[in-house]
Design a protein around this motif. Structure first.
Motif, PDB file in Angstrom:
ATOM      1  N   SER A  38       0.849  -1.185   0.000  1.00 33.62           N
ATOM      2  CA  SER A  38       0.000   0.000   0.000  1.00 33.62           C
ATOM      3  C   SER A  38       0.886   1.237   0.000  1.00 33.62           C
ATOM      4  N   GLY A  39       0.255   2.381  -0.284  1.00 28.16           N
ATOM      5  CA  GLY A  39       0.974   3.646  -0.190  1.00 28.16           C
ATOM      6  C   GLY A  39       1.333   4.298  -1.505  1.00 28.16           C
ATOM      7  N   GLY A  40       1.065   3.632  -2.606  1.00 28.49           N
ATOM      8  CA  GLY A  40       1.379   4.229  -3.890  1.00 28.49           C
ATOM      9  C   GLY A  40       0.443   5.394  -4.197  1.00 28.49           C
ATOM     10  N   GLY A  41       0.762   6.120  -5.267  1.00 28.86           N
ATOM     11  CA  GLY A  41      -0.075   7.240  -5.656  1.00 28.86           C
ATOM     12  C   GLY A  41       0.622   8.130  -6.663  1.00 28.86           C
ATOM     13  N   TRP A  76       8.669  -0.894   5.382  1.00 32.11           N
ATOM     14  CA  TRP A  76       8.326   0.363   4.734  1.00 32.11           C
ATOM     15  C   TRP A  76       9.443   0.791   3.785  1.00 32.11           C
ATOM     16  N   LEU A  77       9.061   1.373   2.703  1.00 31.03           N
ATOM     17  CA  LEU A  77      10.011   1.958   1.766  1.00 31.03           C
ATOM     18  C   LEU A  77       9.708   3.446   1.693  1.00 31.03           C
ATOM     19  N   GLN A  78      10.591   4.241   2.262  1.00 31.31           N
ATOM     20  CA  GLN A  78      10.442   5.692   2.233  1.00 31.31           C
ATOM     21  C   GLN A  78      11.151   6.231   1.001  1.00 31.31           C
ATOM     22  N   MET A  79      10.401   6.903   0.161  1.00 27.78           N
ATOM     23  CA  MET A  79      10.943   7.404  -1.098  1.00 27.78           C
ATOM     24  C   MET A  79      10.880   8.920  -1.089  1.00 27.78           C
ATOM     25  N   ILE A 135      12.073  -9.199   3.304  1.00 23.38           N
ATOM     26  CA  ILE A 135      11.178  -8.539   2.367  1.00 23.38           C
ATOM     27  C   ILE A 135      11.994  -7.698   1.404  1.00 23.38           C
ATOM     28  N   GLY A 136      11.746  -7.896   0.144  1.00 22.54           N
ATOM     29  CA  GLY A 136      12.394  -7.102  -0.879  1.00 22.54           C
ATOM     30  C   GLY A 136      11.388  -6.211  -1.593  1.00 22.54           C
ATOM     31  N   TRP A 137      11.864  -5.083  -2.050  1.00 29.24           N
ATOM     32  CA  TRP A 137      11.052  -4.191  -2.889  1.00 29.24           C
ATOM     33  C   TRP A 137      11.641  -4.193  -4.296  1.00 29.24           C
ATOM     34  N   ARG A 165       5.560   6.944   1.011  1.00 30.10           N
ATOM     35  CA  ARG A 165       5.979   5.850   1.879  1.00 30.10           C
ATOM     36  C   ARG A 165       5.150   4.629   1.550  1.00 30.10           C
ATOM     37  N   LEU A 166       5.805   3.621   1.045  1.00 26.29           N
ATOM     38  CA  LEU A 166       5.136   2.372   0.725  1.00 26.29           C
ATOM     39  C   LEU A 166       5.221   1.422   1.910  1.00 26.29           C
TER      40      LEU A 166
END
Length: 120
Positions: A7-10, A76-79, A31-33, A19-20
């Motif tokens: 979740s968290g896309g947009g 979480w992946l913070q971009m 966990i990999g992204w 933030r995904l």
């Protein structure tokens, strides 16, 4: 088999942040992204190991993205400072460890993906 939900896309403007989140149905999986843009190969972005909290980032994003987790089942992946070229569908995946994490074929379980679009 572990199930994964992203979740968290947009849609965000260039320079913005997202933030995904990835939640696994079972604990203690690495966990990999990954991301995949139309017509391109799936690219490894980052990996998180809950065993010791180790993190790994791809060279192309390591100065803008960070990965973190709760040492159980959520990552979480913070971009930050997003660019139009970051536009992709982002997937999370699970396996026993981050060994060889950049190779998509080494991952057994995948989420459905969340779309990230960055406008210029």
């Amino acid at each position: 088999e572990v199930q994964l939900v992203e979740s968290g896309g947009g849609l965000v403007q260039a320079g913005g942040s997202l933030r995904l989140s990835c939640v696994a149905s079972l604990d203690d999986y690495a966990i990999g992204w990954f991301r995949q843009a139309p017509g391109k190969d799936r690219e490894g972005v980052a990996c998180y190991s809950p065993a010791d909290g180790s993190t790994y980032l791809g060279d192309s994003i390591k100065d803008r993205f960070t990965i973190s987790g709760n040492r159980k089942n959520t990552v979480w992946l913070q971009m930050n400072n997003l660019r139009p070229e970051d536009t992709s569908i982002y997937f999370c995946a699970a396996k026993a460890s981050c060994a060889g994490w950049r190779t998509p074929t080494r991952w057994r379980s995948w989420g459905q993906g969340t779309r990230v679009s960055v406008s210029s």
